[in-house]
Write a protein that holds these residues in place. Structure first.
Motif, PDB file in Angstrom:
ATOM      1  N   GLY A  83      -2.485   2.014  -1.597  1.00  0.00           N
ATOM      2  CA  GLY A  83      -2.456   3.335  -0.973  1.00  0.00           C
ATOM      3  C   GLY A  83      -3.293   4.309  -1.781  1.00  0.00           C
ATOM      4  O   GLY A  83      -4.115   5.064  -1.242  1.00  0.00           O
ATOM      5  N   MET A  84      -3.091   4.318  -3.100  1.00  0.00           N
ATOM      6  CA  MET A  84      -3.863   5.210  -3.973  1.00  0.00           C
ATOM      7  C   MET A  84      -5.336   4.836  -3.952  1.00  0.00           C
ATOM      8  O   MET A  84      -6.217   5.700  -3.917  1.00  0.00           O
TER       9      MET A  84
ATOM     10  N   VAL B 187     -11.028  -0.889   1.633  1.00  0.00           N
ATOM     11  CA  VAL B 187     -10.062   0.068   1.093  1.00  0.00           C
ATOM     12  C   VAL B 187     -10.709   1.225   0.335  1.00  0.00           C
ATOM     13  O   VAL B 187     -10.452   2.393   0.637  1.00  0.00           O
ATOM     14  N   LEU B 188     -11.515   0.934  -0.660  1.00  0.00           N
ATOM     15  CA  LEU B 188     -11.992   1.986  -1.567  1.00  0.00           C
ATOM     16  C   LEU B 188     -12.812   3.038  -0.822  1.00  0.00           C
ATOM     17  O   LEU B 188     -13.635   2.693   0.035  1.00  0.00           O
ATOM     18  N   PRO B 189     -12.589   4.314  -1.138  1.00  0.00           N
ATOM     19  CA  PRO B 189     -13.377   5.357  -0.469  1.00  0.00           C
ATOM     20  C   PRO B 189     -14.831   5.297  -0.920  1.00  0.00           C
ATOM     21  O   PRO B 189     -15.112   5.027  -2.086  1.00  0.00           O
ATOM     22  N   LYS B 190     -15.712   5.556  -0.001  1.00  0.00           N
ATOM     23  CA  LYS B 190     -17.140   5.607  -0.372  1.00  0.00           C
ATOM     24  C   LYS B 190     -17.378   6.917  -1.133  1.00  0.00           C
ATOM     25  O   LYS B 190     -16.804   7.945  -0.805  1.00  0.00           O
TER      26      LYS B 190
ATOM     27  N   ALA C 297       0.851  -1.190   0.000  1.00  0.00           N
ATOM     28  CA  ALA C 297       0.000   0.000   0.000  1.00  0.00           C
ATOM     29  C   ALA C 297       0.889   1.242   0.000  1.00  0.00           C
ATOM     30  O   ALA C 297       0.918   2.008   0.968  1.00  0.00           O
ATOM     31  N   PHE C 298       1.640   1.431  -1.076  1.00  0.00           N
ATOM     32  CA  PHE C 298       2.552   2.581  -1.130  1.00  0.00           C
ATOM     33  C   PHE C 298       2.761   2.981  -2.588  1.00  0.00           C
ATOM     34  O   PHE C 298       2.921   2.117  -3.450  1.00  0.00           O
ATOM     35  N   SER C 299       2.779   4.293  -2.846  1.00  0.00           N
ATOM     36  CA  SER C 299       2.798   4.773  -4.225  1.00  0.00           C
ATOM     37  C   SER C 299       4.123   5.400  -4.631  1.00  0.00           C
ATOM     38  O   SER C 299       4.153   6.208  -5.558  1.00  0.00           O
TER      39      SER C 299
END
Ligand code: DGJ
Length: 738
Positions: A538-539, A326-329, A259-261
């Motif tokens: 992460g993204m 994970v995914l934003p609502k 989880a890193f960009s």
């Protein structure tokens, strides 16, 4: 029901239990924490006995062969490690002398205590409050160096129902000296000794995510990114299977991602004993970090799991985890809208009239989100000018964006805008005012790529200025979608943050996104980096979807989709239908194929609609309507890759609704010679006793078959195409229980 995390004090054994997998480790008498086992299991034993016989052979000498949960340079010098730290002075009393022996590059971590909690979070966790998953059992094991008050807390979080494990580490410097961190992995994981193949999603700009499988041999297979994006060349994700195991739905399959960009590495190490370990974390070649006295650093997470139902089982666990944790609502709902993006229609030839015209046609064919790409801001007539000056160009939009947004909204669509906030053109007001605000080394050349330089996010004034520019764009305009682009490789990494810039840049980008998402609840962000250069967990904890690749050629795209979907859900995978002669490859591709391939993810349209005849626009309208009928399955169902590129001549996807009542079948044939018949691909996970009606986009009935028949005899060929005995063919159908 056993607890997800247990500690057997007698055996000094920790066990983490998923529904179908487990992870076990043990404390040795000297306080070392070593790995015991990690595997798929229908039942996890309550007790393990004879643990010593599972230890790796000590073929060199004492500590080297131990399966350290977190190997450090100090205990281990013959293999790769997770942590290398340097202390300027020896522990205890200052002795003086021995200057040439310093710094002490030796860390040995031993057990102090452990806690089980449910609220700990890895570093760089999204702070916008839109994706707060329920509490998950988390184990924290605190270790301390044998001499220095230097602490490492190892975290293990588990989502038992999905069999997903997350590990990260927090370092705390309780010494009174500055400690240099030279190498830092988020975790090391061990696999049972065996011979394995590694599958990764790799490529380059325009061919991101192509699945590549290779055997793991003795030594280190390195996957890494030297940059400030996640990378086009290889994604921080992997699948590892025993050699020879190729069936997509069966067999032990280990998988993982980071989880890193930014600059990351995954080192797959096979020891001379054939023991296998994977170290995942910051790429350490150029990286450096200093922990001052009292400081802590918490790394992002290394996510992993082990499945007993093959590569499809692995993907399904990850997809479900992305959706749930994970995914934003989005306030706009769980369904991703059909998007229009005019980049390939106008490039830099931006005008208000043309955008209005495109918007009207797009709305008429069923588009729901209209996104204006590059070229809308101050002076931006080509690639050489304007980046950094994020004000609307008055020569194109004399009254700002408001009239265009009003029309887009009146037409029933949302409005989206392209930005590239981390960059600046030397030919810009921003650069002329602040030439010191870019990454550079004093007195050395500043290499431009696409005529742009990178802003130094190691400076807080730069981060604040970028935030303020985006903030005012959102405050002044009804923008509900940002396409956040990043179009550069990295050179001359000189920064106010020194060698910490590799981390600080990513932290800056995440921080700006988090603040905007929090302040503007109607905003969604798409991650783009010259296509699919910024896709990772992460993204995806900030961005609802990604621009998968700049290559919109449907035949290339199926390779990209097969690799992308190994790890990331179709609901995040934006795909556009573009021109008949593809702008990237020059290949002519039939409209059916362009749509069938683009409908496997989040459908977008990138064609110059105003150049299309009315009858073709009508086909667009019909196909978009069909997509809207199937998209709840495509975006929310369970994906089975029945055949995959590059191994097979076709890419065949079946996506099934959670209740098994509906399914979408999508086949794209890339390489088939005349005279060959493709198999009748056997479908998965249908209701055996149910009858399914199969229809195409026009709702023509292709046939009715039982679930059992479709799962045993397979999918029938259709009258028109038979079984596709040539390339460049495709088909998408809907199966619905009657
Ligand atoms: C690269 C992106 O991937 C394209 O889609 C487009 O947005 C251009 N940048 C614009 O400069």
């Amino acid at each position: 029901m056993l607890d997800a995390i247990t500690f057997d004090a007698q055996q000094k054994l920790f066990i983490l239990r998923g529904n179908r997998s487990y992870y076990a480790m043990r404390l040795l008498d000297d306080g070392a924490l070593v790995h015991v086992g990690f595997g798929p299991a229908q039942t996890v034993p309550d007790a393990f006995s004879g643990l010593d016989s599972y230890e790796e052979p000590n073929y060199v000498w004492e500590n080297q062969g131990r399966r350290w949960e977190y190997p450090t340079f100090g205990d281990v010098s013959q293999h790769d490690v997770a942590l290398t730290a340097a202390f300027p002075e020896p522990p205890g009393e200052r002795r003086g002398g021995e200057q040439n022996y310093l710094p002490v590059r030796d860390v040995r971590l031993r057990y102090v205590h452990h806690d089980i909690c449910s609220s700990a979070q890895p570093g760089l966790t999204a702070q916008h409050g839109r994706n707060e998953p329920s509490a998950r059992p988390t184990l924290c094991i605190t270790l301390r160096d044998i001499g220095y008050p230097f602490i490492a807390r190892l975290y293990y979080r588990i989502t038992p129902e999905l069999d997903i494990f997350e590990r990260w580490v927090e370092l705390e410097n309780q010494t009174d000296m500055q400690v240099s961190i030279e190498l830092l992995a988020f975790a090391t994981i061990h696999l049972p000794t065996d011979r394995y193949t590694l599958t990764r999603a790799a490529g380059a700009w325009g061919r991101e995510f192509v699945p590549i499988t290779q055997e793991l041999h003795q030594g280190v297979t390195l996957m890494r990114q030297l940059g400030l994006n996640t990378g086009h060349q290889v994604n921080p994700s992997f699948v590892i299977r025993p050699l020879g195991q190729t069936e997509p739905d069966v067999g032990r399959t280990c998988f993982g991602l980071l989880a890193f960009s930014g600059n990351w590495s995954l080192r797959c190490e096979v020891l001379p004993t054939d023991a296998v370990r994977i170290h995942g974390g910051y790429e350490h070649g150029n990286f450096g970090m200093t922990l001052n006295p009292g400081e802590t650093h918490c790394t992002p997470a290394f996510i992993f799991g082990i499945a007993d139902d093959g590569i499809n089982g692995a993907s399904n666990r990850l997809h479900a985890w992305f959706h749930r944790c994970v995914l934003p609502k989005s306030v706009h709902g769980t369904t991703r809208p059909v998007l229009y993006n005019g980049w390939e229609s106008v490039y830099f030839d931006m005008s208000m009239e043309k955008q209005l015209q495109l918007a009207r046609t797009a709305a008429a064919i069923g588009v729901e989100l209209f996104c204006v790409d590059d070229g809308w801001f101050s002076g931006r007539r080509n690639e050489r000018i304007g980046l950094g000056d994020w004000t609307v160009d008055p020569s194109i939009f004399p009254n700002g964006l408001t009239p265009l947004i009003a029309e887009v909204t009146r037409l029933g669509m949302r409005f989206g805008l392209w930005v590239e906030p981390e960059m600046v053109n030397p030919d810009s007001h921003l650069y002329r005012t602040h030439p010191d605000w870019v990454l550079h080394f004093p007195g050395r050349p500043r290499t431009e790529m696409r005529h742009q330089l990178i802003l130094d996010f190691g400076r807080s004034d730069v981060v604040e200025t970028v935030y303020a520019m985006l903030d005012s764009l959102l405050a002044e305009n009804d923008i509900t979608f940002f396409k956040w682009d990043m179009n550069r490789y990295i050179t001359e990494m000189g920064s106010a943050a020194g060698r910490e810039i590799w981390y600080r840049h990513v932290q800056g980008v995440y921080g700006i996104m988090d603040r905007l998402l929090k302040k503007y609840p109607r905003l969604d962000i798409q991650s783009c980096s010259g296509g699919g250069g910024r896709v990772d967990a992460g993204m995806l904890s900030r961005c609802v979807q990604v621009w998968t690749s700049d290559n919109t050629d449907a035949m290339d795209r199926v390779y990209i989709q097969d690799g992308f979907s190994l790890f990331y859900p179709p609901a995040t995978m934006e795909s556009w239908v573009t021109h008949e002669r593809n702008h990237q490859t020059g290949r002519m591709i039939p409209l059916d194929v362009r749509f069938d391939v683009a409908m496997r993810g989040v459908l977008g349209i990138g064609t110059n609609l105003d150049a299309l005849p009315a009858d073709e626009l009508e086909v667009y309208r019909r196909k978009i309507a069909f997509y809207k009928k199937i998209r709840h399955i495509v975006q929310g169902g369970r994906l089975y890759r029945l055949a995959s590129l590059p191994t097979d001549s076709a890419s065949v996807w079946q996506i099934v609704s959670p209740d098994g009542e509906e399914s979408v079948y999508s086949i794209a044939v890339v390489q088939a010679l005349q005279g060959h018949h493709l198999p009748n691909y056997r479908l998965r996970n249908l209701l055996p006793d149910a009858t399914y009606r199969i229809t195409n986009e026009s709702d023509d009935e292709i046939g009715r078959f039982s679930g059992a028949q479709l799962m045993t005899l397979g999918m029938p060929g259709d009258q028109r195409h038979g079984h596709f005995t040539c390339s460049l063919r495709s088909r998408t159908v809907l199966l619905r229980r009657v």
